[in-house]
Structure formats: C-alpha cells, structure tokens
Design a protein around this motif. Structure first.
Motif, short mmCIF file in Angstrom:
data_model
loop_
_atom_site.label_atom_id
_atom_site.label_comp_id
_atom_site.label_asym_id
_atom_site.label_seq_id
_atom_site.Cartn_x
_atom_site.Cartn_y
_atom_site.Cartn_z
N GLY A 77 6.12 3.36 -6.32
CA GLY A 77 6.01 3.09 -4.89
C GLY A 77 7.37 2.86 -4.26
N VAL A 78 8.25 2.15 -4.96
CA VAL A 78 9.61 1.91 -4.46
C VAL A 78 10.38 3.22 -4.37
N VAL A 79 10.22 4.06 -5.39
CA VAL A 79 10.89 5.37 -5.39
C VAL A 79 10.41 6.22 -4.22
N GLY A 80 9.08 6.28 -4.04
CA GLY A 80 8.53 7.07 -2.95
C GLY A 80 8.94 6.55 -1.59
N ALA A 81 9.03 5.23 -1.45
CA ALA A 81 9.42 4.63 -0.17
C ALA A 81 10.86 4.97 0.17
N ALA A 117 13.09 -4.83 8.21
CA ALA A 117 11.94 -4.73 7.31
C ALA A 117 12.37 -4.22 5.94
N VAL A 118 13.28 -3.24 5.91
CA VAL A 118 13.76 -2.71 4.63
C VAL A 118 14.53 -3.79 3.87
N ASP A 119 15.41 -4.51 4.57
CA ASP A 119 16.16 -5.60 3.92
C ASP A 119 15.21 -6.64 3.32
N LEU A 120 14.22 -7.04 4.11
CA LEU A 120 13.27 -8.05 3.64
C LEU A 120 12.41 -7.53 2.50
N ALA A 121 12.07 -6.25 2.55
CA ALA A 121 11.23 -5.67 1.50
C ALA A 121 11.95 -5.74 0.15
N TYR A 122 13.21 -5.36 0.14
CA TYR A 122 13.97 -5.46 -1.11
C TYR A 122 14.15 -6.92 -1.51
N GLY A 123 14.29 -7.81 -0.53
CA GLY A 123 14.37 -9.24 -0.85
C GLY A 123 13.10 -9.76 -1.47
N SER A 124 11.95 -9.30 -0.98
CA SER A 124 10.67 -9.75 -1.53
C SER A 124 10.52 -9.32 -2.98
N VAL A 125 11.04 -8.13 -3.31
CA VAL A 125 10.98 -7.63 -4.69
C VAL A 125 11.92 -8.43 -5.58
N LEU A 126 13.13 -8.67 -5.08
CA LEU A 126 14.13 -9.39 -5.86
C LEU A 126 13.66 -10.79 -6.23
N PHE A 127 13.05 -11.48 -5.25
CA PHE A 127 12.62 -12.86 -5.47
C PHE A 127 11.13 -12.99 -5.76
N ASP A 128 10.45 -11.83 -5.88
CA ASP A 128 9.00 -11.81 -6.14
C ASP A 128 8.29 -12.78 -5.18
N SER A 129 8.63 -12.65 -3.89
CA SER A 129 8.16 -13.59 -2.87
C SER A 129 7.08 -12.96 -1.99
N GLU A 130 5.87 -13.48 -2.11
CA GLU A 130 4.77 -12.99 -1.28
C GLU A 130 4.99 -13.37 0.18
N VAL A 136 7.81 -13.52 1.85
CA VAL A 136 8.72 -12.57 2.48
C VAL A 136 8.04 -11.21 2.65
N ALA A 137 7.24 -10.81 1.67
CA ALA A 137 6.50 -9.55 1.77
C ALA A 137 5.55 -9.59 2.97
N GLU A 138 4.95 -10.75 3.24
CA GLU A 138 4.07 -10.88 4.40
C GLU A 138 4.84 -10.72 5.70
N GLU A 139 6.09 -11.15 5.73
CA GLU A 139 6.92 -10.97 6.92
C GLU A 139 7.23 -9.48 7.13
N VAL A 140 7.37 -8.74 6.04
CA VAL A 140 7.55 -7.30 6.15
C VAL A 140 6.33 -6.67 6.80
N LEU A 165 7.08 -1.48 3.89
CA LEU A 165 5.84 -2.11 3.44
C LEU A 165 5.46 -1.60 2.05
N GLU A 166 5.69 -0.33 1.78
CA GLU A 166 5.39 0.23 0.46
C GLU A 166 6.27 -0.41 -0.62
N ILE A 167 7.53 -0.69 -0.28
CA ILE A 167 8.43 -1.32 -1.24
C ILE A 167 7.88 -2.68 -1.68
N SER A 168 7.34 -3.42 -0.73
CA SER A 168 6.86 -4.77 -1.03
C SER A 168 5.37 -4.81 -1.39
N GLU A 169 4.72 -3.65 -1.46
CA GLU A 169 3.28 -3.61 -1.67
C GLU A 169 2.87 -4.23 -3.01
N GLY A 170 3.66 -3.97 -4.07
CA GLY A 170 3.34 -4.55 -5.37
C GLY A 170 3.30 -6.06 -5.33
#
Length: 407
Positions: free
Chosen positions: A81-85, A231-244, A246-250, A299-304
C-alpha cells in the motif's frame, strides 16, 4: 521509451526510503512549477516520475519474493500500500507538471498566490566556470549566507544517465552541469542563481484575480496544496511512530481536501462566466484533482495503522532513514513558547524545526496550515513540526511536551 527493469536483489528499506524522499520532492517541485510557471522545473518532475516508476517495480518484485506464507502476506500488504501510494503521488505530480508543459490552461492569477515573503523554487544548472564547481555545499554555505537550500541535485553520469541526489548534505561536492533545485527568498535566490549559472534571475510577474469567485478558487488551490503536503508528512509520521491518532488526522485532512475540491469546482464554474476565455480555468480543475489524489495516497500510506495491522518494521526503518523527522507536540500552559508569535520565537533558527501546521483546540478544531511569522501560539495548540531529531528535542522542551506523537 521507458527503461527495461529486471529483478535484482535490492534492499526494500533503501528503495522505500528513496521512494519517500522522491514523493515528497515531487509534490514540492510540481506545485512550484505551476506557481512559478517554470517549464524547466516541470521537466524535472517528469524525469523524477520516471525514476519513481523504476523504484516501485523494484519494490514490488522484492516484496513478492519475500511473501512465502499467509502471515507474510498479511504483514506485507500494508507495505505494498505504501509503494502504491508513493506511485500515485508521482503520477499526480506528473499531471500537475503537464498543466505547465502542455499549456492546459491556468489563470495568470495563480502567480498572485505566491506572497512576497514565501520561498520560491528554481532550477539552476552549474556553469563550467562557476565559482561553485569543485566546492562542497558546506564550504559554499549558501543556506547561512543567502537563506537558500539545495533540496535536490540532478547529475549526469559519464554514461549519460541522470542520477538524483535527493538529500544533498554539507559534504556534497558540486560539479559543472549539475542541475540544482534551489529553495529560498527572492534576494538570496537571485544571488545563488546568478553565481551558479552566470545568468540573471527573473521572477514571474503576478496578476490579480479578475473576480471574487476566481480569487476564492485560487486560494482554495493553495490551501489544498498545503493540506495534501501536510497529509503526506503526517502519513509517514503515523507509520514511523505506529500512531493511530496521527493516522486519524490524515483521514481528517483527506476529508477536508475532498470538501475543498467540491467548493473549488463550484467557484471555477461560476468564474467561467466572468472571464474572457473559460478554457484558461481548466488547469484549476486538474490541480484540484491532483491534490485530491495526493491526499488519498496519504491515507493509503497510513491505512495499515488505521486498520490495526500496524506498521511493518521495514517501512518504519525506511521512514527513519530520512534526514528530516516529523513531530507532533502540544503546547503546555507554562511553555516558553506560549502566547508568542512564530516570528518572535524564530524557531527555525533556534531549533532547526519548521512548524508546518497547528491544530487549534476547541469544539470546532481547526488547522492553521503553513503558519507565518504573525501566527501566535497558545496553550493547547498541537504543533506539527519537521526537522532534525536534535531540533525536535529542543522544540519539545520549549513546548513543555516531551512526547513526539500520541500512541
């Protein structure tokens, strides 16, 4: 013709890290091409888009080779999903660049969307006899002396192929023929551009919008640009910190971009009846669609993370490879920075961190995207900042909040 790509063992982490840096650079370059009307910058976008095509194929092949069981598939699905995004972001950036290159149509008022105090981005090709040839960025020190950053360098190799340096540092040595992508304010840009190229620097002239509807449409485009980038910055941040959280803010930003797109379409259609050539407004609709695609990709980046699958360690490691980190901090009641403006604080100078957005507390929570020097910080504000890890620690202490992200 697209280059042939064959499977070869590569580090998935390294590929994902380069895809992240490339995606962020593409967003920056594509919008800069539109706002400055630069064919040269738009051409660099298309060149980078080709590079992204190769990277995403390499990543997909490596991930397919790694999946050997249902458990592997479950873990690797968010990575795909991250690759496709990232690929979608590249495609959207290419669509934005084509607005300039194919003259799809854009009102001159887009130039008025660049405030005088806002940084611009230009491409400068280093001349053979330039003073910069053979010197490192650290020795040139253009960032300190001129307020100009080299955010990327495109270099032609001896074989004629183009190679990108997406995170040049103080040890990067400049060569004749290097295409520098420079960001800064006009005065500093002019000096660096002329030193590098030996040619005069010219800034596009601004034109005021011809109607209120067109002005609102242009303002909406700039807001959508800022929100989709955030949104892109936050999405990568949500992945880095595994933060739901932050993902919700995306997800909230993505919904806001969708709403802005609908309003922009209405304003553009109304403005069409008040301009001499409505075809000139087509580019606004294309820009809105591209911004929506970018926010959807975020949103796809942070979907997981949103779906409870967590972030695969290889993605988090790839994000962590980036020179810049993203932090989310809450301003405490007794914080040193409370009730002061960003201009007074000079956080970029003092900490090396850039506040890219502020979320205001209250019943109707709102975002201040790309705050300026006059923006005043108050207790309870949630700051989203980008910079070095050391800078993040200093900003955290000033805000009275030691947390980087809420889990």
């Amino acid at each position: 013709m697209a280059p042939d790509v064959a499977y070869e063992p590569v580090s998935v982490k390294d590929v994902l890290s380069e895809m992240k840096d490339t995606a962020e650079l593409l967003i920056d370059l594509s919008y800069s091409a539109v706002l400055s009307g630069s064919d040269e910058v738009a051409e660099e976008v298309l060149a980078l888009e080709e590079r992204m095509d190769v990277l995403q194929l390499q990543a997909r092949m490596s991930l397919l080779m790694a999946a050997r069981s249902p458990e592997d598939a479950e873990q690797l699905a968010p990575v795909l999903g991250v690759v496709g995004a990232a690929e979608k972001i590249a495609d959207a950036a290419g669509d934005i660049a084509k607005i300039v290159l194919e003259e799809i149509g854009l009102p001159d008022a887009m130039r008025a969307a660049i405030p005088e105090a806002t940084e611009a981005l230009v491409r400068a090709t280093v001349a053979d006899d330039a003073d910069y040839v053979g010197r490192t960025l650290g020795a040139i020190n253009m960032e300190t002396e001129r307020g100009v950053r080299a955010i990327a360098i495109r270099r032609a190799s001896e074989t004629g192929k183009r190679a990108w340096i997406t995170n040049p540092d103080k040890d990067t040595e400049l060569r004749a023929g290097d295409a520098l992508l420079l960001r800064g304010l006009d005065e500093g840009l002019a000096a660096v551009f002329e030193t590098a190229t030996g040619e005069p620097y010219r800034r596009p002239q601004a034109t005021e919008p011809s109607s209120a509807d067109l002005e609102r449409a242009v303002d909406s485009i700039v807001t959508m640009k800022d929100m989709s980038e955030l949104a892109v910055d936050l999405a990568y941040g949500s992945v880095l910190f595994d933060s739901e959280a932050v993902a919700e803010e995306v997800a909230e930003l993505e919904a806001e971009v969708d709403a802005l797109k609908s309003r922009l379409e209405a304003w553009t259609l109304r403005a069409a009846g008040r301009v001499d050539d409505p075809v000139e407004l087509r580019g606004l609709v294309h820009l809105a669609a591209a911004a929506e695609t970018i926010s959807d990709a975020a949103l796809e980046i942070s979907e997981g993370v949103l779906r409870g699958l967590g972030a695969h360690p290889v993605v988090a490691a790839a994000v962590e490879e980036s020179d810049e980190v993203i932090v989310r901090l809450t301003v405490a009641d007794d914080a040193e920075i409370a009730d002061r403006t960003l201009g007074d604080l000079e956080l970029a100078t003092e900490t090396g961190m850039r506040v890219i957005a502020i979320r205001r507390p209250g019943e109707a929570q709102s975002w201040v995207v790309s705050p300026d020097a006059a923006t005043r910080l108050t207790a309870g504000d949630v700051l989203v900042a980008k910079g070095t890890r050391a800078g993040a620690e200093r900003l955290s202490a000033l805000a009275g909040d030691r947390r980087e992200f809420d889990a």
